[in-house]
Design an enzyme around this catalytic site. Structure first.
Site: not given
Length: 240
Positions: A102-103, A106
């Site tokens: 998920h990070e 980004h």
């Protein structure tokens, strides 16, 4: 019954509902994360290794490191750094790999100049400035009770509260779609790169969905408070 008192009562009930929803969503993410943080992925890959794989495949020029704290993972666009909590950095659990992906989602958004991500960055900066500027005034309103502060002082305090929660609301509105998109990118990476098998992907998706609900809870809370002070402003203006 006084209209201002009714507004105070109704808004209080709405805030209570929002608080309960927030507690439930936070409890859910804690439960799901705890459950799948004890279940290691079949490939034995650590969060650090996954981060490097995604960064290489996506041609990302980012720093990857660990920080203290639980679920303190975040991507810092200012330093192009993916900061992972120690448990997720060293861990091989399904939950850890989901959060790490998920990070990196980004970081991919930043690399690809994903417009909602860029807009979110600007909105958050403005929101932080407004929050810092108006928080002391809003706090004073809470201490002395917004509903019974009259005159110009009351209107100024209520106006600051509206600005404060409007900024928070807009920041949350800008954040939610960015977080959802990052989770979608994460799931694509985990699937396309063959990191997790089909059953593990379902579990990772549960972790990311639960995490997304915490942003929904924050959005709901900001919305309820924003409505509360809009109603106060309307009633005070009408009575004056």
């Amino acid at each position: 019954m006084d209209a201002l008192y009714i507004a105070y009562l109704v808004s209080g009930v709405l805030i209570l509902v929002a608080v309960i929803f927030g507690l439930v969503t936070q409890s859910k993410i804690n439960t799901i994360y705890s459950k799948y943080s004890k279940e290691n992925a079949a490939n034995g890959m650590t969060g650090k290794e996954l981060a490097k794989i995604i960064a290489n495949r996506a041609y990302l020029d980012v720093k990857i490191g660990s920080i203290k704290g639980t679920l303190s993972d975040h991507y810092d666009p200012r330093t192009k750094a993916v900061n992972l909590s120690e448990a997720n950095y060293e861990g091989s659990s399904i939950a850890a790999l989901g959060v790490v992906a998920h990070e990196l989602g980004h970081a991919i958004q930043d690399e690809q100049n994903y417009k909602p991500f860029k807009i979110r960055q600007t909105v958050v900066k403005v929101s932080n400035f407004v929050s810092k500027a108006f928080f002391p005034i809003v706090l004073m309103g809470f201490l002395f009770n917004f509903a019974y502060i009259g005159g110009i002082v009351g209107m100024v305090i209520i106006g600051c509260a509206i600005a404060f929660y409007a900024a928070t609301l807009i920041a949350n509105l800008a954040t939610l779609p960015v977080e959802i998109d990052a989770s979608k990118r994460a799931m694509r990476c985990l699937e396309d790169y063959g990191i997790l098998n089909e059953e593990e992907l379902k579990k990772a998706r549960k972790v990311l969905k639960a995490a997304a609900m915490t942003y929904v809870a924050s959005l709901l809370m900001a919305f309820v408070y924003f409505l509360r002070f809009l109603l106060y402003a309307f009633l005070v203006t009408r009575d004056n």
